[in-house]
Write a protein that holds these residues in place. Structure first.
Motif, short mmCIF file in Angstrom:
data_model
loop_
_atom_site.label_atom_id
_atom_site.label_comp_id
_atom_site.label_asym_id
_atom_site.label_seq_id
_atom_site.Cartn_x
_atom_site.Cartn_y
_atom_site.Cartn_z
N THR A 115 45.03 8.86 10.50
CA THR A 115 43.58 8.88 10.28
C THR A 115 42.97 7.52 10.61
N TYR A 116 43.59 6.46 10.10
CA TYR A 116 43.06 5.11 10.38
C TYR A 116 42.98 4.85 11.88
N SER A 117 44.06 5.21 12.58
CA SER A 117 44.10 4.87 14.00
C SER A 117 43.00 5.60 14.77
N ALA A 118 42.82 6.90 14.48
CA ALA A 118 41.78 7.66 15.19
C ALA A 118 40.40 7.15 14.84
N TYR A 119 40.17 6.85 13.57
CA TYR A 119 38.85 6.37 13.15
C TYR A 119 38.58 4.98 13.73
N LEU A 120 39.59 4.13 13.71
CA LEU A 120 39.41 2.78 14.26
C LEU A 120 39.01 2.86 15.73
N LEU A 121 39.73 3.71 16.48
CA LEU A 121 39.41 3.82 17.91
C LEU A 121 38.02 4.43 18.10
N ALA A 122 37.69 5.43 17.29
CA ALA A 122 36.39 6.10 17.44
C ALA A 122 35.25 5.11 17.20
N TRP A 123 35.31 4.40 16.09
CA TRP A 123 34.18 3.53 15.75
C TRP A 123 34.14 2.28 16.64
N SER A 124 35.30 1.77 17.02
CA SER A 124 35.28 0.59 17.90
C SER A 124 34.79 0.99 19.30
N SER A 125 35.12 2.21 19.74
CA SER A 125 34.64 2.68 21.04
C SER A 125 33.12 2.79 21.03
N VAL A 126 32.60 3.33 19.93
CA VAL A 126 31.14 3.52 19.82
C VAL A 126 30.45 2.16 19.82
#
Lengths: 495, 48
Positions: free
Chosen positions: A333-344
Motif C-alpha cells: 500500500t505504501y509503495s503504490a500510494y507513494l508513487l501515486a502522490w509523488s507522480s501527481v
C-alpha cells in the motif's frame, strides 16, 4: 512479548526478500511510462494481485477491525457497497476505460486534455493534499496493530515502522511501478495466506454463537441493522456507495492499476474481479473485530481490540506468518500510494507551473525526490495527528476532498458535452469545501453556532461534498457557456 | 443465534470464500503474467 524466534526469522526473511526483489526490478525501468505505469503491460491476474495488495494495508485491517468492534455486524454493509461499486465500474468501464484509452498516467492529465492546464494544476494540488492527508494516518495505525500483535511497547514499534518505511521508499524511489507490481504479487500471496491463518485461528478460538450473543447483548439492534445504528444510517450508506464508485474509478493508486494494464478490456476485467474481493476485504477484518468483542467484551481501545485478539489466538510460528502478511499489506500500500502522490506532485503540480512539461528524466528525478519527502511527512504527521471519529470515516472524508470534485470533472468531461473549465474549477473547489470544513471545524465542535453544527457530522460532510461538486459543475458550466465554450478532445486525443 | 447475526455470518462466509478463491486463482495464474511482463520488458531492453 508474543513473538518467538521462528516468528522473527520469518519476518526478517520476508523483509529482506521484499527489498531485494524491489531493487532488482529497477533494471526494467526504461522510460517514464516504465517507471509510472510499468510500460502498460500488466495482465489480468497480475493486475488483480497488485490492485488488491494496494487496497489492503494494515491500516485497512485496523479500521475495519475497529468498526467490527464498535458497530458489530452492521458495518458489514460497507463491504457489500464497495463490492457492488467496484464491480459496476469494472463491468461498465465507467471512466476507467476512457482513461486507459487516452493513455494518461495520472488523472489530472485528463483535466488538461478536456479543460485547461490550470484546471490540471488545481486538480493536482487538491488530489495531492487529499491523498497525502489520507495516507498520513497509515503509519500510526500500523504501529497500533503491530504493537498489540507482537506484544512490544509502542516506542520500539515506531523504530520498526521507520525501518519499514525506509525500505518501501528505497524500492519505490528506484524501481517505480515495476518494483511495485513485482513486489505486490509476492505481497499479495503472503497477505492472503496471513488472512487465512488469522481467520482460521479466530474461528478456532471464538465460536459463532458467543459472537452473536456478544453483539446482541452489547449493541442490540444497532449491531445487526446498519440503518438502526446511529453511526451509519441512510446518509452514510448513500455517501459510501457514491464514494466507492468515485474512488473505484478515480482514486489514483487504484486507477493507476487500470492505467498500467495491457488494454482497456484488461482494465475492466481487473476492476470487476478485484471488486468481487472487496466484500471479503472489508468483512474478514470486521469479523475479527466482532470476535474481539466476544472474546474481550466492550471497553478496550477500539482500534487495539482486534490486533490484541490476533496476538492472543494466533499460535507462535504462525504469528510470524501473520505479521509478514501484514507487513506485506502495508508495504504494497505504501509503495503504490507513494508513487501515486509523488507522480501527481511532479507531473501535475510542479510540472504544470511551467508552460511545457519537464523532460522524462527530470520528471522521474523529481518524482523520486518527492517520494522521499512524503515518507518523512508520514513519519511526522502519523505520530502527531489525532484523528476525529473512526479511522474509516477519516479516510473516506479526506478521500472525498478529491474524489467528489474529480467525479464531477471527469464524469461530466466524458459524458456531458457542456462541461467547461469554469464548471471544473467550481466542481473541484466546492467538492473540497465540505470535507476541509469538517477537518478544520470538527476540532471546535462545541464552539460552532447551531446552524453550522451539521458540518461536524462526518457523514453529512461526506455526502455534501459530492452534491456540491455536481452542483458546481452544472451551474458553473451552464452559466459560462458563452464566455468559456467547452473544449473537446481533438481527433488525435479521442479514446 | 439471532436471525440478523445469522444473515451477516452467511454473507461473511460467502465473501470469505470468494476472496480466498480469487486469491488462489490469481496466485496460480499471476505467476505466468509476471513471467510474461518480465520477459517482454527484458526483450525490449535488449533491442538495439
Amino acid at each position: 512479548m508474543n513473538f518467538g524466534a521462528v516468528d522473527w526469522i520469518l519476518t526478517v526473511a520476508y523483509l529482506l526478500a521484499s527489498v531485494a526483489l524491489g531493487i532488482w526490478a529497477k533494471r526494467y525501468v526504461e522510460n517514464l511510462a516504465g517507471y509510472m505505469v510499468a510500460g502498460r503491460k500488466v495482465k489480468v491476474s497480475l493486475g488483480i494481485a497488485t490492485f488488491v495488495a494496494t487496497e489492503l494495508g494494515t491500516v485497512t485491517y485496523v479500521y475495519y477491525g475497529e468498526l467490527g468492534y464498535v458497530a458489530g455486524f452492521s458495518g458489514f454493509i460497507i463491504g457489500i457497497l464497495a463490492m457492488v461499486a467496484y464491480a459496476v465500474v469494472g463491468r461498465t468501464g465507467f471512466i476507467i476505460e476512457n482513461l486507459r484509452r487516452l493513455r494518461v498516467m495520472t488523472i489530472p492529465e485528463y483535466y488538461e486534455l478536456r479543460y485547461s492546464r490550470r484546471v490540471r494544476l488545481l486538480g493536482g494540488i487538491i488530489l495531492f493534499l487529499g491523498g497525502v492527508l489520507n495516507m498520513g494516518i497509515f503509519l500510526k495505525f500500523d504501529g497500533i496493530f503491530l504493537s498489540e500483535v507482537m506484544g512490544f511497547g509502542p516506542g520500539a514499534l515506531a523504530i520498526i515502522m521507520t525501518v519499514m518505511l525506509l525500505i518501501v521508499v528505497s524500492y519505490t524511489v528506484l524501481g517505480g511501478m515495476f518494483s511495485i507490481v513485482i513486489t505486490d504479487f509476492m505481497q499479495f500471496v503472503v497477505l492472503a495466506f496471513g488472512m487465512l491463518v488469522a481467520t482460521i485461528a479466530v474461528l478456532w478460538r471464538v465460536d459463532l454463537t458467543s459472537i452473536s450473543t456478544a453483539v446482541s447483548t452489547t449493541l442490540g439492534a444497532s449491531g445487526v441493522d446498519p440503518f438502526a445504528n446511529p453511526r451509519f444510517g441512510w446518509t452514510f450508506v448513500l455517501w459510501i456507495f457514491v464514494s466507492s464508485v468515485a474512488a473505484g474509478a478515480l482514486w489514483q493508486p487504484g486507477t493507476s492499476k487500470a492505467l498500467a494494464s495491457e488494454s482497456p478490456e484488461v482494465a475492466k476485467k481487473m476492476f470487476f474481479w478485484t471488486g468481487l474481493t472487496f466484500a471479503g476485504r472489508a468483512m474478514i477484518p470486521m469479523f475479527w473485530g466482532v470476535a474481539a468483542l466476544a472474546f474481550f467484551g466492550p471497553g478496550l481501545t477500539s482500534a487495539a481490540a482486534m490486533p490484541k485478539l490476533l496476538g492472543a489466538v494466533v499460535p507462535p510460528g504462525f504469528l510470524g506468518l501473520l505479521v509478514a502478511g501484514m507487513l506485506a499489506a502495508s508495504m504494497s500500500t505504501y509503495s503504490a500510494y507513494l508513487l501515486a502522490w509523488s507522480s501527481v506532485l511532479a507531473r501535475d503540480v510542479i510540472g504544470c507551473t511551467r508552460p511545457r512539461d519537464f523532460s522524462e528524466s527530470t520528471t522521474v528525478a523529481i518524482t523520486r525526490f518527492v517520494a522521499g519527502v512524503i515518507g518523512v511527512f508520514l513519519l511526522v504527521f502519523g505520530l502527531w495527528y489525532q484523528i476525529p471519529d473512526t479511522a474509516f470515516q477519516y479516510l473516506y472524508v479526506t478521500g472525498a476532498m478529491y474524489t467528489s470534485g474529480a467525479l464531477g470533472c471527469v464524469a461530466a468531461g466524458m459524458y456531458w458535452r457542456k462541461a467547461n473549465k469554469i464548471g471544473a474549477y467550481a466542481s473541484l473547489i466546492m467538492g473540497a469545501v465540505a470535507p476541509a470544513g469538517f477537518l478544520v471545524l470538527e476540532k471546535s465542535r462545541d464552539a460552532l453556532p447551531a446552524w453550522l453544527t451539521f458540518i461536524s457530522d462526518v457523514n453529512i460532510a461526506g455526502i455534501l461534498s459530492f452534491f456540491l461538486a455536481a452542483l458546481g459543475m452544472i451551474v458553473g458550466s451552464l452559466a459560462s457557456q458563452r464566455t468559456s465554450p467547452p473544449k473537446h478532445l481533438t481527433t488525435a486525443e479521442q479514446p | 443465534m439471532t436471525a440478523g447475526a445469522l444473515f451477516w455470518l452467511i454473507l461473511f462466509g460467502i465473501a470469505a470464500l470468494v476472496f480466498f478463491g480469487i486469491a488462489l486463482v490469481v496466485t496460480i495464474r499471476g505467476v505466468g503474467d509476471l513471467r510474461d511482463l518480465l520477459s517482454s520488458s527484458e526483450h525490449r531492453v535488449k533491442e538495439p
